[in-house]
Motif scaffolding. Structure first.
Motif, mmCIF file in Angstrom:
data_model
loop_
_atom_site.group_PDB
_atom_site.id
_atom_site.type_symbol
_atom_site.label_atom_id
_atom_site.label_comp_id
_atom_site.label_asym_id
_atom_site.label_seq_id
_atom_site.Cartn_x
_atom_site.Cartn_y
_atom_site.Cartn_z
ATOM 1 N N LEU A 142 -2.080 58.059 72.479
ATOM 2 C CA LEU A 142 -3.261 58.433 71.941
ATOM 3 C C LEU A 142 -4.455 57.316 72.044
ATOM 4 O O LEU A 142 -5.353 57.617 72.479
ATOM 5 N N GLY A 143 -3.918 56.057 71.930
ATOM 6 C CA GLY A 143 -4.833 55.191 71.981
ATOM 7 C C GLY A 143 -5.475 54.769 73.126
ATOM 8 O O GLY A 143 -6.546 54.488 73.355
ATOM 9 N N ALA A 144 -4.567 54.872 74.318
ATOM 10 C CA ALA A 144 -4.939 54.617 75.776
ATOM 11 C C ALA A 144 -5.724 55.717 75.937
ATOM 12 O O ALA A 144 -6.675 55.697 76.719
ATOM 13 N N VAL A 145 -5.554 56.972 75.680
ATOM 14 C CA VAL A 145 -6.235 58.198 76.002
ATOM 15 C C VAL A 145 -7.681 58.023 75.641
ATOM 16 O O VAL A 145 -8.822 58.141 76.106
ATOM 17 N N CYS A 146 -7.670 57.821 74.328
ATOM 18 C CA CYS A 146 -9.121 57.532 73.413
ATOM 19 C C CYS A 146 -9.765 56.608 74.296
ATOM 20 O O CYS A 146 -11.174 56.646 74.645
ATOM 21 N N VAL A 147 -9.392 55.375 74.772
ATOM 22 C CA VAL A 147 -10.167 54.463 75.502
ATOM 23 C C VAL A 147 -10.500 55.010 76.772
ATOM 24 O O VAL A 147 -11.662 54.854 77.413
ATOM 25 N N MET A 148 -9.582 55.622 77.645
ATOM 26 C CA MET A 148 -9.650 56.126 78.937
ATOM 27 C C MET A 148 -10.850 57.266 79.036
ATOM 28 O O MET A 148 -11.833 57.262 79.987
ATOM 29 N N LEU A 149 -10.493 58.202 77.917
ATOM 30 C CA LEU A 149 -11.349 59.414 78.099
ATOM 31 C C LEU A 149 -12.673 59.503 77.165
ATOM 32 O O LEU A 149 -13.644 60.087 77.617
ATOM 33 N N LEU A 150 -12.484 58.893 76.070
ATOM 34 C CA LEU A 150 -13.554 58.747 75.031
ATOM 35 C C LEU A 150 -14.382 57.501 74.831
ATOM 36 O O LEU A 150 -15.449 57.467 74.330
ATOM 37 N N GLY A 151 -14.032 56.823 75.631
ATOM 38 C CA GLY A 151 -14.820 55.464 75.667
ATOM 39 C C GLY A 151 -14.765 54.686 74.325
ATOM 40 O O GLY A 151 -15.544 53.785 74.223
ATOM 41 N N LEU A 152 -13.922 54.799 73.524
ATOM 42 C CA LEU A 152 -13.651 54.064 72.311
ATOM 43 C C LEU A 152 -13.633 52.334 72.596
ATOM 44 O O LEU A 152 -12.866 52.192 73.458
ATOM 45 N N GLY B 124 -9.617 47.324 76.265
ATOM 46 C CA GLY B 124 -8.910 47.908 77.750
ATOM 47 C C GLY B 124 -8.014 49.029 77.255
ATOM 48 O O GLY B 124 -7.689 49.113 76.167
ATOM 49 N N ILE B 125 -7.523 49.539 78.462
ATOM 50 C CA ILE B 125 -6.309 50.609 78.229
ATOM 51 C C ILE B 125 -5.245 49.892 77.278
ATOM 52 O O ILE B 125 -4.595 50.539 76.181
ATOM 53 N N SER B 126 -4.789 48.763 77.779
ATOM 54 C CA SER B 126 -3.573 48.287 77.078
ATOM 55 C C SER B 126 -3.886 47.883 75.663
ATOM 56 O O SER B 126 -3.146 48.128 74.689
ATOM 57 N N SER B 127 -5.184 47.357 75.367
ATOM 58 C CA SER B 127 -5.534 46.923 74.045
ATOM 59 C C SER B 127 -5.558 48.231 73.156
ATOM 60 O O SER B 127 -4.998 48.098 72.015
ATOM 61 N N GLY B 128 -6.241 49.242 73.620
ATOM 62 C CA GLY B 128 -6.008 50.307 72.955
ATOM 63 C C GLY B 128 -4.825 50.942 72.563
ATOM 64 O O GLY B 128 -4.546 51.633 71.512
ATOM 65 N N ALA B 129 -3.924 50.948 73.636
ATOM 66 C CA ALA B 129 -2.660 51.650 73.659
ATOM 67 C C ALA B 129 -1.926 50.704 72.374
ATOM 68 O O ALA B 129 -1.296 51.165 71.714
ATOM 69 N N PHE B 130 -2.008 49.436 72.631
ATOM 70 C CA PHE B 130 -1.316 48.385 71.323
ATOM 71 C C PHE B 130 -1.874 48.803 70.102
ATOM 72 O O PHE B 130 -1.154 48.959 69.283
ATOM 73 N N LEU B 131 -3.032 49.009 70.036
ATOM 74 C CA LEU B 131 -3.694 49.338 68.427
ATOM 75 C C LEU B 131 -3.290 50.747 68.076
ATOM 76 O O LEU B 131 -2.899 50.985 66.715
ATOM 77 N N GLY B 132 -3.194 51.778 68.864
ATOM 78 C CA GLY B 132 -2.633 52.952 68.623
ATOM 79 C C GLY B 132 -1.132 52.938 68.345
ATOM 80 O O GLY B 132 -0.538 53.726 67.218
#
Length: 330
Positions: free
Chosen positions: A98-108, A114-122
């Motif tokens: 979910l964290g990776a998808v939010c960064v990739m698609l929603l630009g959060l 980055g994608i890895s950072s968003g995935a880690f936070l998720g």
């Protein structure tokens, strides 16, 4: 175990030499030694770049992630006393997705995450949510399992909703490739981070090997033997959560490694964790390296998600183990 450990450098060398561009083992070894700064052999620049910057970092990441996921699966099956427990059961993989998808698609996060950072936070958010759902009742393995299943379904549903409402066809393909697990974008910083986290997790888990042995007989027996059950379970859960979060944030969700490898390990060395912990890490490393090689070579001019290969190999292997256990019991 010794033979498995000695064979690991050979597996890394084999993985670095295998690919669309055929490179001899001798040139591969020279390029690796040059990259490590130990020698200055004459190697064609193109071959040296492919071997050191792409294949070797990818092989090291495969070895580290295989070892880390296998270790986490072994520990979770022990402390939760459930043979189906695996690293992704706690909702960490679904939260990372979910964290990776939010960064990739929603630009959060804008350009900060980055994608890895968003995935880690998720992944971290998912683990915190599971702990909130259990209300700190880490002495109840069934409650942890049920909370993990509920959290996984919630995050998977949110991921599907974001993809279906925000992604075009090309973005959906990219998201699907990441969700199935991929080593394509791995570089040296990612591989070294995964290696460090996996080795740290291995050290922490091995320090609790004797305590993990007692969990086989139940919490009451462990407490009678002087093991602080709640403390050990919390430390092991945190260690597994951190290792899994780092790995999933880099390579995505790679299934069956944390489920199948612990069972294979116990079949080979028995239930004792002082032998099972290092052996599970080694077998997991070999398995993931081979899976990565197959993902790059099964189809010409195409790279498969490594999670597809681990599932194609892991699912039949798990069925075979179940059939063998049934034959032994009868």
């Amino acid at each position: 175990m010794t033979g498995c450990a000695l064979a690991l450098p050979g597996m890394l060398l084999f993985a670095a030499s295998t690919g669309e561009m055929v490179v001899s083992l001798a040139d591969t070894g020279k390029a690796i030694l040059n990259g490590m700064g130990l020698t200055h052999w004459e190697v064609p620049p193109v071959e040296a770049g492919i071997i050191w910057e792409y294949r070797m970092s990818r092989a090291l990441m495969a070895a580290s992630s295989g070892a880390g996921l296998a270790l986490c699966g072994l520990v979770l099956q022990s402390i939760l006393r459930n043979p189906l427990a695996e690293p992704y059961l706690l909702g960490i993989s679904a939260g990372a997705s979910l964290g990776a998808v939010c960064v990739m698609l929603l630009g959060l996060g804008g350009s900060v995450l980055g994608i890895s950072s968003g995935a880690f936070l998720g992944a971290c958010a998912a683990f915190v949510l599971i702990m909130i759902i259990t209300r700190g009742m880490t002495d109840s393995p069934p409650r942890i399992l049920l909370a993990g299943i509920a959290g996984t379904q919630l995050f998977n549903a949110l991921t599907a909703w974001v993809v279906s409402t925000s992604a075009n066809a090309e973005q959906s393909r990219s998201v699907m490739f990441w969700l199935l697990g991929s080593l394509s974008g791995v570089r040296w910083p990612d591989a070294l981070l995964a290696l460090g986290v996996t080795l740290a997790g291995l050290a922490v888990i091995f320090a609790f090997a004797r305590a993990l042995d007692t969990f086989t007989f139940g919490d009451e027996v462990s407490a009678t033997l002087g093991v602080p059950v709640t403390v050990v379970r919390v430390v092991m859960l945190l260690a597994c959560a951190l290792v899994t979060a780092v790995l999933v944030s880099t390579i995505g969700a790679v299934g069956f490694v944390g489920l199948v490898i612990p069972h294979i390990t116990r079949m080979l060395c028995g239930p004792g964790h002082r032998r099972a912990i290092p052996l599970a890490a080694l077998i997991g490393s070999h398995f993931m390296i081979l899976a990565d090689v197959l993902s790059r070579t099964l189809i010409a001019n195409q790279v498969l998600p490594v999670g597809v290969v681990t599932a194609l190999v892991g699912a039949p292997a798990f069925v075979v183990m179940l059939c063998r256990r049934r034959e032994v019991r009868t």
